[in-house]
Scaffold this motif. Structure first.
Motif, PDB file in Angstrom:
ATOM      1  N   SER A   2      44.159  42.353  41.279  1.00  0.00           N
ATOM      2  CA  SER A   2      45.025  41.199  40.615  1.00  0.00           C
ATOM      3  C   SER A   2      44.859  41.517  38.977  1.00  0.00           C
ATOM      4  N   ASP A   3      45.496  41.237  38.806  1.00  0.00           N
ATOM      5  CA  ASP A   3      45.946  41.558  37.076  1.00  0.00           C
ATOM      6  C   ASP A   3      45.615  40.069  36.672  1.00  0.00           C
ATOM      7  N   SER A   4      45.322  39.366  36.859  1.00  0.00           N
ATOM      8  CA  SER A   4      44.738  37.082  36.662  1.00  0.00           C
ATOM      9  C   SER A   4      44.021  37.606  35.725  1.00  0.00           C
ATOM     10  N   PRO A   5      44.222  36.693  35.218  1.00  0.00           N
ATOM     11  CA  PRO A   5      43.199  35.766  34.585  1.00  0.00           C
ATOM     12  C   PRO A   5      41.923  35.066  35.552  1.00  0.00           C
ATOM     13  N   ALA A   6      42.101  34.996  36.646  1.00  0.00           N
ATOM     14  CA  ALA A   6      41.653  34.132  37.688  1.00  0.00           C
ATOM     15  C   ALA A   6      40.570  35.493  38.528  1.00  0.00           C
ATOM     16  N   ALA A   7      41.409  36.174  38.502  1.00  0.00           N
ATOM     17  CA  ALA A   7      41.069  37.617  38.963  1.00  0.00           C
ATOM     18  C   ALA A   7      39.851  38.667  37.922  1.00  0.00           C
ATOM     19  N   ARG A   8      40.180  38.736  37.152  1.00  0.00           N
ATOM     20  CA  ARG A   8      39.323  38.811  35.757  1.00  0.00           C
ATOM     21  C   ARG A   8      37.943  38.718  35.983  1.00  0.00           C
ATOM     22  N   ILE A  99      52.444  30.515  42.034  1.00  0.00           N
ATOM     23  CA  ILE A  99      52.945  32.165  42.154  1.00  0.00           C
ATOM     24  C   ILE A  99      51.588  32.837  42.359  1.00  0.00           C
ATOM     25  N   GLU A 100      50.383  32.990  41.125  1.00  0.00           N
ATOM     26  CA  GLU A 100      49.911  33.816  40.309  1.00  0.00           C
ATOM     27  C   GLU A 100      48.598  33.117  41.307  1.00  0.00           C
ATOM     28  N   ASN A 101      48.764  32.639  42.033  1.00  0.00           N
ATOM     29  CA  ASN A 101      47.303  31.860  43.471  1.00  0.00           C
ATOM     30  C   ASN A 101      47.707  32.476  44.631  1.00  0.00           C
ATOM     31  N   LEU A 102      48.803  33.061  44.813  1.00  0.00           N
ATOM     32  CA  LEU A 102      49.047  33.646  45.929  1.00  0.00           C
ATOM     33  C   LEU A 102      49.128  34.477  45.718  1.00  0.00           C
ATOM     34  N   ARG A 103      49.561  35.816  44.374  1.00  0.00           N
ATOM     35  CA  ARG A 103      48.977  36.938  44.248  1.00  0.00           C
ATOM     36  C   ARG A 103      48.056  37.588  44.084  1.00  0.00           C
TER      37      ARG A 103
END
Length: 277
Positions: A2-8, A99-103
């Motif tokens: 994922s490219d989410s901030p949390a994933a990075r 929704i971003e957390n679910l992604r």
């Protein structure tokens, strides 16, 4: 990935041996992932409840010259905001964050290995104690309610106090080999102590937590992260709830008679007129 901030941020922290204080800072940054590139060291220290020099040492532990270098790195890898969500109100923003957390959870589940391993560990434990206190009590209850339909002996531990260690002991004496814990912020000290006690008693601890850097991580044999939403007055836990249902599926896969038990329940429910159809 994922490219989410949390994933990075998760990727940035992986592979580093962090002290408990540094894990606390990392946990805070994951929870405030969108804001992290713009926080000063003083602001981050206040949010994490640590000293400003601890933030500097944390940045050095990650391989940066100091906190300014870490913040520059985060800004460089953070995509520019498009402004698409600028017109959303605070309630809509909270939904979008979930929704971003679910992604992010979907990306983590691209490797099903950890969940499958957890499912087999839980299926093999007779009885199966399920721990969740305070904010996590509802997650533990929901898992236990459904798990009891397929597992012969599920024991819900959703109340703390001096009896908690006694109930863990009773589960061990009855043959338990694993314990499932749901741990959500704010993390009760009692949960950390209970996990430490459970492992000392010989149980393998599987934990669903809001971050791989949560305080329970050091006392878990297998930790499965699922972020919570922090945009409202009280945290939202859609991703941990869904991960609990995924674990239920893995549990069923580890129980050869799970389908037969479900069918038996349905027959009994129909005979009793249990549900309004």
């Amino acid at each position: 990935m994922s490219d989410s901030p949390a994933a990075r941020l998760q990727v940035l922290f992986e592979g580093h041996r962090l002290t408990p204080t540094q894990r606390r800072i990392a946990h805070c940054m994951v929870r405030r992932a969108a804001d992290a590139p713009f926080l000063s060291s003083v602001e981050l220290a206040e949010l994490a409840g640590v000293s400003q020099p601890s933030v500097t040492r944390f940045a050095v532990a990650l391989g940066f010259d100091g906190y300014p270098a870490l913040r520059r790195h985060l800004r460089e890898v953070t995509p520019a905001e498009t402004g698409a969500g600028a017109d959303l109100n605070e309630y809509q923003q909270a939904v979008e964050a979930e929704i971003e957390n679910l992604r992010h959870l979907a990306e983590l589940l691209a490797d099903p290995g950890p969940v499958e391993r957890a499912g087999h560990l839980l299926a093999a434990s007779r009885p199966l104690p399920v721990l969740g206190l305070r904010a996590a009590a509802s997650q533990a209850y929901g898992f236990s309610y459904f798990a009891a339909k397929v597992h012969p002996d599920v024991r819900l531990l959703d109340e703390g106090g001096t009896m908690l260690a006694d109930r863990i002991d009773a589960a061990v004496r009855a043959g338990a080999t694993a314990l499932l814990c749901f741990a959500l912020p704010r993390h009760p000290r009692e949960v950390v102590e209970a996990l430490e006690y459970a492992r000392a008693a010989g149980l393998t601890v599987v934990t669903v937590a809001d971050s791989a850097f949560a305080p329970v991580a050091a006392h878990s044999d297998l930790l499965l992260p699922a972020a919570v939403g922090t945009g409202l007055a009280f945290d939202t836990a859609c991703a941990p709830m869904l991960l609990g249902r995924v674990l239920l599926e893995a549990l069923c896969d580890g129980l050869p008679d799970a389908q037969a038990r479900l069918e038996e329940f349905d027959v009994g429910a129909a005979e009793r007129g249990l549900f309004v159809e």
